[in-house]
Design a protein around this motif. Structure first.
Motif, PDB file in Angstrom:
ATOM      1  N   ALA A  34      -4.824  24.566  11.629  1.00 12.82           N
ATOM      2  CA  ALA A  34      -4.359  23.186  11.819  1.00 12.82           C
ATOM      3  C   ALA A  34      -4.427  22.801  13.296  1.00 12.82           C
ATOM      4  O   ALA A  34      -4.895  21.717  13.645  1.00 12.82           O
ATOM      5  CB  ALA A  34      -2.940  23.023  11.289  1.00 12.82           C
ATOM      6  N   ILE A  45      -4.755  17.148   8.043  1.00 12.65           N
ATOM      7  CA  ILE A  45      -5.101  18.249   7.165  1.00 12.65           C
ATOM      8  C   ILE A  45      -4.672  17.910   5.739  1.00 12.65           C
ATOM      9  O   ILE A  45      -3.769  17.108   5.527  1.00 12.65           O
ATOM     10  CB  ILE A  45      -4.462  19.578   7.611  1.00 12.65           C
ATOM     11  CG1 ILE A  45      -2.940  19.451   7.664  1.00 12.65           C
ATOM     12  CG2 ILE A  45      -5.018  20.026   8.949  1.00 12.65           C
ATOM     13  CD1 ILE A  45      -2.227  20.756   7.927  1.00 12.65           C
ATOM     14  N   LEU A  75       4.455  23.878   9.996  1.00 11.28           N
ATOM     15  CA  LEU A  75       3.579  23.069  10.848  1.00 11.28           C
ATOM     16  C   LEU A  75       4.390  22.134  11.739  1.00 11.28           C
ATOM     17  O   LEU A  75       4.159  22.051  12.953  1.00 11.28           O
ATOM     18  CB  LEU A  75       2.612  22.259   9.992  1.00 11.28           C
ATOM     19  CG  LEU A  75       1.505  23.057   9.310  1.00 11.28           C
ATOM     20  CD1 LEU A  75       0.885  22.247   8.192  1.00 11.28           C
ATOM     21  CD2 LEU A  75       0.463  23.487  10.337  1.00 11.28           C
ATOM     22  N   TYR A  80       2.935  20.646  15.191  1.00 10.75           N
ATOM     23  CA  TYR A  80       1.746  19.957  14.693  1.00 10.75           C
ATOM     24  C   TYR A  80       2.101  18.490  14.446  1.00 10.75           C
ATOM     25  O   TYR A  80       3.061  18.188  13.747  1.00 10.75           O
ATOM     26  CB  TYR A  80       1.238  20.603  13.401  1.00 10.75           C
ATOM     27  CG  TYR A  80       0.024  19.908  12.840  1.00 10.75           C
ATOM     28  CD1 TYR A  80      -1.221  20.081  13.413  1.00 10.75           C
ATOM     29  CD2 TYR A  80       0.129  19.047  11.758  1.00 10.75           C
ATOM     30  CE1 TYR A  80      -2.334  19.425  12.920  1.00 10.75           C
ATOM     31  CE2 TYR A  80      -0.980  18.387  11.253  1.00 10.75           C
ATOM     32  CZ  TYR A  80      -2.209  18.585  11.844  1.00 10.75           C
ATOM     33  OH  TYR A  80      -3.309  17.928  11.363  1.00 10.75           O
ATOM     34  N   VAL A  84      -0.393  15.095   7.542  1.00  7.33           N
ATOM     35  CA  VAL A  84      -0.389  16.172   6.553  1.00  7.33           C
ATOM     36  C   VAL A  84      -0.364  15.534   5.168  1.00  7.33           C
ATOM     37  O   VAL A  84       0.530  14.764   4.848  1.00  7.33           O
ATOM     38  CB  VAL A  84       0.840  17.098   6.717  1.00  7.33           C
ATOM     39  CG1 VAL A  84       0.850  18.156   5.613  1.00  7.33           C
ATOM     40  CG2 VAL A  84       0.844  17.753   8.092  1.00  7.33           C
TER      41      VAL A  84
END
Length: 97
Positions: A34, A45, A75, A80, A84
């Motif tokens: 990721a 992602i 994540l 991140y 998502v």
């Protein structure tokens, strides 16, 4: 958008035999691809879950501590910031596919 297969069945990234170059990633390592995608400029992602337990109703798809839910928390906790998306198909979560 990078598709990522996340698993609670394997401890190491494992190549998908029918898709060379594509791997199943353990929950605790899904941040690696990721972050690489984020550095490469991809905006998000798409997570496909591979649960350890399957049943007739696909209950692990919505369980609080299921594979995709844990991956998303990991994540986000790891910083991140990309989009998502979680696959909602129950085929991988049911005994009958």
């Amino acid at each position: 958008m990078l598709p990522l297969f996340v698993t609670e069945v394997e401890d190491e990234p494992t190549e998908v035999a029918s898709m060379p170059g594509v791997f199943r990633w353990p929950v605790d390592r899904v941040a690696e691809p990721a972050r690489a995608a984020e550095r490469a400029g991809l905006g998000g992602i798409l997570l496909f879950g591979i649960p350890a337990e399957k049943d007739a109703r696909g209950t692990q798809a919505s369980a609080e501590n299921a594979v995709v839910q844990r991956a998303i928390r990991s994540l986000r906790d790891g910083g991140y910031e990309g989009v998502v998306i979680a696959d909602v198909c129950l085929c991988e979560y049911t005994e009958h596919g």
